[in-house]
Enzyme design. Structure first.
Site: not given
Length: 717
Positions: A33-34, A217-218, A248, A600
DNA sequence: TGGGAGTGCTTTTTT
DNA sequence: AGCACTCCCA
């Protein structure tokens, strides 16, 4: 540029190189994503489609903003310093500083953090004679924040009953007080900025034309106001590139609206939706478990993670007899992992609530394994730092009553509650700040207060020409703070923190200070104070040390580890009973939390639970989490057999019950029972004997209830 | 003023 | 159980 796009997979490449259109990137956990976000910016700039000044990139945390800036500067040879990359609050602060006149704020307006806000609400509620039983200050804060986050001013707040009307009235008073003092809370930064853009047409047009590409973002964590803010900025033709993962979304409780993702789809019809589903983090079995769990949620935008990394190990499942037993198991496994060469930093122990860390910490400590707990008190939240900052705030803005009250008698100067009451009464009458009212106070108390005022005045004069770090040093010394902590037997650490504050200011002047003082006209001190409020500071001691990582599942979002232990997988704890009581939405959020926790892990995942656990000073008997039952048995490796003979109680499926001694009438923990009103449930805890006996039952459709056996009719099913 | 006792709460948390 | 907060007294 070919370098830039090298090694991107097909959907990543497609996202990065989209033409100027609105786009929604559904980026699964560990899907890059980043990388997509930063590469997109780099690509737009390096292909000259856009100058750096045309970019607005928004994140939620300072950490994410910093990471984005750092990655970007490694991708393209530009000065990222002046770019508009930051948190919602940081960017709004920047805008408000630049246009303080237009929004009617003093040039050096101060930002209140949550603690400051609560203090102000308490003070105000008391002054107004509000009953703090009926109107708890915390609730009032939430009421105000929730309204602001919906974009609602007090005038627009609806009140259906007198109780709510009182709260709305309070909201009005609160707004007035903030304006009088020239302070803004976090939500206010956003709302004020939103209103500025909405009402000021030339300004709005200016920014709408300036920012051509807005990247978020997010996105799943945005609240309504944030979404409206984005829409406003994009109103002039700018394109929004929103990256997020509805699976998420775990911050509903603080106003996040997952619904924004669907709304985005609707509002920007034709928005390009691209799914990033290839996961580069976890082995197959781990992903399979995550996918299996999240499938139980409804209303998903839909996404299925996959990997080509192979199945990997099975998921290890352990059920301890008690929380201590669970902790011992976890720590024993960790010792083995470390012995086999795993780096402690690559091992994480996750839990649903902070209170659970205690037993784990104890065991780690006993076995001398270095560990680090995340989520304690942060640097700028420490009392000595807040005291120092309060003095500094008074220099810039004497009307800041919160700051005034914080230090007027710290260190003590004989100004007691009595004189402060008089002072507050005087201030209230003249509609002025405490600082102003202090001049009118007479008598002995007046002298003490007068001395304080003179102290602040002289501090202001003395520090006028000094550079920032020296201002702070001077204030800490001359205010008496330093002396106070020198004589305090536990003041050593606090003194060190105060030194650290001076250092922080020095670094700030070197880095951000340059940019900020150009942008904000408030000067270095005002910029630094804003920085202190907005970035609470993750300056944790022992950073970079080799240590096992302990944190809540929430805190783990965005991180990854070779080995992950998810602990406390018990009904009522994870999923948390409060959430379950909220109904379907609550449970689904818990499930997303579980999804975040699982994803994670890179190589190894442990799912741990305990049959009994100390909770609120009582032993509670536990039933394994329903989430365990949602993972296919074939993915799991059960590490232990039941340690007591199971009373063969089927509970919501086939994952077994907890065990304990019978209480009365053959009822015991783990037993499924029926109640005339509440329906079917499982006994989760017991208390007392005979006529006093009570049982706690987890009802399938009515949540957790304590029932006295003397009155409640429970029939075993 | 400051400390000691009594009271009540207890999911998650960033800005 | 543990912690934060309040209240009251020396």
């Amino acid at each position: 540029m070919s370098d830039l796009l090298a090694n991107l997979n097909a959907p990543q490449l497609q996202s990065v190189t989209l033409p100027p259109v609105h786009a929604l990137i559904l980026a699964g956990a560990g899907s890059g994503k980043t990388r997509v976000l930063t590469t997109r910016i780099a690509w737009l700039i390096s292909t000259n489609q856009l100058g750096p000044q045309g970019v607005l990139a928004v994140t939620f945390t300072n950490k994410a903003a910093k990471e984005m800036t750092a990655r970007l500067s490694s991708l393209v040879p530009i000065n990222v310093r002046g770019m508009w990359i930051g948190t919602f609050h940081g960017l709004c602060n920047r805008l408000l500083r630049a246009h303080y006149r237009e929004v009617g704020l003093p040039q050096s307006f101060q930002i209140m953090d949550s603690a400051d806000q609560l203090a102000m609400v308490k003070r105000l509620a008391k002054n107004l004679g509000l009953d703090d039983e009926r109107f708890p200050p915390r609730e009032l804060c939430q009421f105000i924040n929730a309204h602001k986050e919906q974009g609602l001013r007090a005038a627009q707040a609806e009140a259906y009953d007198s109780h709510t009307q009182k709260r709305v009235d309070f909201y009005v008073e609160y707004e007035n007080q903030c304006n009088r003092e020239g302070v803004v809370d976090f939500a206010e930064l956003l709302l004020r900025c939103y209103e500025l853009l909405q009402r000021n047409e030339p300004l709005r047009t200016h920014y709408q034309q300036r920012f051509q590409q807005i990247l978020v973002d997010e996105f799943q964590d945005t609240n309504r106001l944030q979404y409206a803010w984005l829409q406003l900025l994009a109103g002039g033709g700018a394109k929004i590139f929103a990256v997020g993962d509805d699976d998420q979304s775990i911050y509903r409780f603080r106003g996040a609206e997952v619904g924004n993702m669907r709304d985005f789809e609707r509002d920007y019809a034709g928005a390009n939706i691209i799914r990033l589903e290839q996961n580069y983090r976890s082995h197959g079995n781990i992903l399979a478990a995550a996918n299996a769990i999240i499938k139980f949620n409804s209303d998903r935008l839909g996404k299925n993670l996959w990997t080509d990394a192979g199945e990997g190990e099975r998921i290890r499942v352990f059920e301890g007899v008690s929380d201590l037993d669970e902790a011992r198991f976890v720590i024993e496994e960790i010792r083995e992992l470390i012995r086999d060469g795993m780096t402690p930093t690559q091992i994480a122990i996750l839990y649903r609530s902070n209170a659970q860390s205690r037993v784990l910490e104890h065991e780690l400590f006993t076995k001398a394994i270095p560990y680090k707990v995340y989520g304690g008190l942060r640097f700028f939240e420490r009392q000595e730092i807040k005291h120092a900052l309060a003095y500094l705030r008074l220099l810039g803005n004497p009307d800041d009553d919160t700051a005034f009250l914080r230090v007027v008698n710290f260190p003590t100067r004989g100004i007691g509650a009595r004189s402060l009451e008089n002072l507050q009464a005087a201030a209230h009458q003249t509609h002025s700040s405490l600082y102003n009212a202090a001049a009118s106070l007479s008598g002995k108390a007046g002298q003490a207060v007068g001395a304080f005022i003179r102290l602040i005045e002289s501090l202001r004069l003395e520090t006028e020409k000094l550079p920032l770090p020296e201002i702070i040093e001077h204030v800490i010394e001359k205010s008496g703070l330093a002396e106070h902590y020198r004589t305090d037997k536990e003041g050593q650490e606090r003194l060190e923190n105060l030194d650290e504050l001076i250092n922080a200011a020095a670094t700030f002047v070197d880095d951000d200070g340059v940019v900020m003082s150009v942008e904000g006209e408030g000067g270095a001190l005002a910029s630094f104070l804003a920085h202190a409020s907005l970035e609470s500071g993750e300056h944790q001691a022992g950073e970079g040390q080799e240590a096992v990582q302990l944190m809540t599942v929430h805190a783990a979002k965005g991180l990854e580890f070779d080995a992950v232990f998810i602990t406390g997988l018990e009904q009522g704890l994870f999923p948390h009973e409060n959430a379950v009581n909220e109904g379907k939405d609550g449970l689904e959020e818990e499930r997303r939390l579980m999804y975040v926790a699982i994803t994670r892990a890179r190589q190894r995942l442990y799912l741990c639970s305990a049959q009994t656990r100390m909770l609120h000073g009582q032993t509670r008997y536990c039933v394994p989490s329903s989430f365990l039952g949602e993972i296919p048995e074939s993915l799991m490796l059960r590490l232990n057999k039941r340690q007591k003979a199971a009373p063969a109680v089927p509970v919501f499926g086939d994952f077994g019950g907890g065990y304990a001694e019978p209480v009365v009438d053959g009822l015991r923990v783990g037993l499924t029972v029926e109640h005339a009103k509440f329906g079917i449930g499982v006994i989760v805890a017991t208390e007392g004997r005979g006529a006093d006996a009570r049982v706690q039952v987890n009802f399938a459709s009515n949540g957790m209830k304590w029932l006295a056996l003397e009155y409640a009719k429970l029939t075993p099913v």
